[in-house]
Design a protein around this motif. Structure first.
Motif, PDB file in Angstrom:
ATOM      1  N   LEU A  36       0.811  -1.224   0.000  1.00 54.29           N
ATOM      2  CA  LEU A  36       0.000   0.000   0.000  1.00 54.29           C
ATOM      3  C   LEU A  36       0.842   1.271   0.000  1.00 54.29           C
ATOM      4  O   LEU A  36       0.316   2.370  -0.141  1.00 54.29           O
ATOM      5  CB  LEU A  36      -0.947  -0.001   1.207  1.00 54.29           C
ATOM      6  N   GLY A  37       2.158   1.116   0.182  1.00 53.36           N
ATOM      7  CA  GLY A  37       3.040   2.280   0.135  1.00 53.36           C
ATOM      8  C   GLY A  37       2.897   3.189   1.332  1.00 53.36           C
ATOM      9  O   GLY A  37       2.959   4.412   1.203  1.00 53.36           O
ATOM     10  N   GLY A 115      -1.873   8.239   1.362  1.00 53.58           N
ATOM     11  CA  GLY A 115      -2.566   8.418   0.098  1.00 53.58           C
ATOM     12  C   GLY A 115      -3.211   7.166  -0.452  1.00 53.58           C
ATOM     13  O   GLY A 115      -3.665   7.149  -1.599  1.00 53.58           O
ATOM     14  N   LYS A 116      -3.298   6.116   0.352  1.00 51.60           N
ATOM     15  CA  LYS A 116      -3.860   4.850  -0.127  1.00 51.60           C
ATOM     16  C   LYS A 116      -5.101   4.415   0.655  1.00 51.60           C
ATOM     17  O   LYS A 116      -5.717   3.429   0.310  1.00 51.60           O
ATOM     18  CB  LYS A 116      -2.797   3.741  -0.014  1.00 51.60           C
ATOM     19  N   ARG A 117      -5.434   5.158   1.706  1.00 54.74           N
ATOM     20  CA  ARG A 117      -6.576   4.797   2.541  1.00 54.74           C
ATOM     21  C   ARG A 117      -7.377   6.047   2.866  1.00 54.74           C
ATOM     22  O   ARG A 117      -6.855   7.170   2.807  1.00 54.74           O
ATOM     23  CB  ARG A 117      -6.109   4.115   3.833  1.00 54.74           C
ATOM     24  N   VAL A 118      -8.645   5.836   3.207  1.00 54.76           N
ATOM     25  CA  VAL A 118      -9.511   6.961   3.539  1.00 54.76           C
ATOM     26  C   VAL A 118     -10.253   6.697   4.841  1.00 54.76           C
ATOM     27  O   VAL A 118     -10.551   5.551   5.188  1.00 54.76           O
ATOM     28  CB  VAL A 118     -10.542   7.239   2.420  1.00 54.76           C
ATOM     29  N   LYS A 119     -10.540   7.769   5.558  1.00 54.53           N
ATOM     30  CA  LYS A 119     -11.352   7.695   6.772  1.00 54.53           C
ATOM     31  C   LYS A 119     -12.740   8.228   6.445  1.00 54.53           C
ATOM     32  O   LYS A 119     -12.910   9.388   6.060  1.00 54.53           O
ATOM     33  CB  LYS A 119     -10.726   8.531   7.886  1.00 54.53           C
ATOM     34  N   LEU A 120     -13.735   7.372   6.572  1.00 56.80           N
ATOM     35  CA  LEU A 120     -15.107   7.761   6.270  1.00 56.80           C
ATOM     36  C   LEU A 120     -15.611   8.813   7.248  1.00 56.80           C
ATOM     37  O   LEU A 120     -15.296   8.778   8.436  1.00 56.80           O
ATOM     38  CB  LEU A 120     -16.034   6.545   6.317  1.00 56.80           C
ATOM     39  N   LEU A 121     -16.418   9.728   6.743  1.00 51.86           N
ATOM     40  CA  LEU A 121     -17.023  10.753   7.588  1.00 51.86           C
ATOM     41  C   LEU A 121     -18.451  10.382   7.972  1.00 51.86           C
ATOM     42  O   LEU A 121     -19.119  11.149   8.658  1.00 51.86           O
ATOM     43  CB  LEU A 121     -17.001  12.110   6.868  1.00 51.86           C
TER      44      LEU A 121
END
Length: 361
Positions: A36-37, A115-121
């Motif tokens: 995932l870097g 830059g490879k994962r996101v946190k849902l709001l």
């Protein structure tokens, strides 16, 4: 599936990690971080004060939005998020302004530092009803509103994008729907031919959305008395243009070619704006004398309009998503009298092709 195979674990294990039900051993954690870097901490960090959910995501246009290359300039980049074929697709919010310039656009998630994962709001369930539509017909904002009013379980996320870019994103699997509007040459159906050329063997349907006037947006009163594209060769007239391969740029180039006018004769030909609204704003402020756009946009900015042609805007819908509940709501909405009536009230618009199947891919 691809991530599981690269790491050498089962798909269920990846899912269990995503929801916090399984914590892998050190070897698996290090492999995940390498693929995932990012760092192990980026993947498995859990806040003690907040039940934050991080998901792996494909980030599109990150270089374009945040600078050259793929370097993340801000650790708290806001993104829109859509779920397509079990993949989470994130697009950075450009300047935080909505596609129809209606103010600040709310983000769906925050991009992690790697830059490879996101946190849902909000809850992931929202993504199940979200359909991502890419294209540049301003009337897509009406579709978005009518869909929301019709079904609480459906949502349209519209991103302003040129015709060819929308088709490219559709082929890549980075959008659900593509909105396209190319002017026809002779008896050729340009929308259909371009969709078939770019989409290749992908199956789907092309459904009519709207028909609208395209042309030149000029200052109120048309002070230069512009009657058509030929008049743009006057060195006293400065235009702003669209990016290469934008449908309006293709239209302008075709008109210039037919009139045997070189682009070098047009003042401002290489001055690029990103959309109808930006061009109209520059004309309104007196920084340009003409801009390519739609009659409806020109009138909304208090400008005059010089028509060139009328074009049909179509939706390209891949076969694998046609049966999604939210896509069915979109198709149903386009058949309603309420939606067609409002669409027809827009200056320069008509609805003779709205909801009709134009072609099958």
């Amino acid at each position: 599936i691809q991530l599981a195979e690269l790491v050498g674990i089962k798909r269920q294990a990846v899912y269990d990690m995503e929801i916090g039900r399984y914590l892998p051993n050190t070897g698996v954690a290090l492999k995940l971080a390498k693929i995932l870097g990012c760092t192990v901490e980026d993947i498995f960090y859990e806040s003690a004060s907040d039940n934050e959910q991080y998901l792996p995501a494909t980030v599109v246009d990150i270089g374009k939005r945040l600078g050259s290359g793929n370097q993340i300039k801000h650790q708290t980049t806001r993104v829109t998020l859509s779920k397509i074929k079990d993949r989470f697709i994130a697009y950075p919010l450009e300047n935080c302004i909505s596609a129809d310039h209606g103010g600040m656009q709310a983000a769906d998630a925050i991009l992690s530092p790697c830059g490879k994962r996101v946190k849902l709001l909000y809850d992931e369930e929202f993504l199940e009803k979200n359909v991502l539509l890419m294209g540049c017909d301003p009337a897509f904002s009406l579709l978005r509103s009518h869909v929301s009013r019709t079904s609480a379980k459906s949502e349209v996320c519209w991103r302003f994008t040129s015709t060819y870019r929308a088709l490219e994103r559709l082929l890549e699997g980075n959008t659900h729907l593509a909105g396209i509007h190319l002017h026809n040459i002779d008896s050729k159906e340009s929308n259909v031919e371009s969709a078939r050329k770019i989409m290749g063997n992908e199956k789907g349907k092309i459904v009519g959305f709207s028909l609208f006037e395209e042309g030149l947006m000029v200052a109120h009163g048309n002070p230069f008395k512009i009657k058509g594209v030929d008049d743009l060769a006057d060195k006293n007239i400065k235009i702003v243009n669209r990016e290469p391969e934008a449908a309006l740029r293709v239209l302008l180039d075709d008109c210039l070619k037919r009139s045997n006018i070189s682009s070098s004769e047009i003042s401002g030909y290489n001055d690029i704006v990103g959309g109808h609204f930006e061009g109209a704003n520059l004309v309104m402020l007196g920084r340009a004398d003409a801009a390519l756009g739609l009659r409806a946009v020109a009138i909304s900015f208090g400008l005059d309009f010089v028509p060139i042609t009328s074009v049909r805007c179509d939706l390209v819908i891949p076969e694998h998503i046609i049966d999604l509940p939210s896509v069915q709501v979109i198709l149903d909405v386009m058949q309603t009298k309420k939606f067609r009536d409002e669409l027809s009230f827009l200056p320069g618009y008509e609805t003779s092709s709205t909801g009709k199947v134009i072609a099958t891919l």
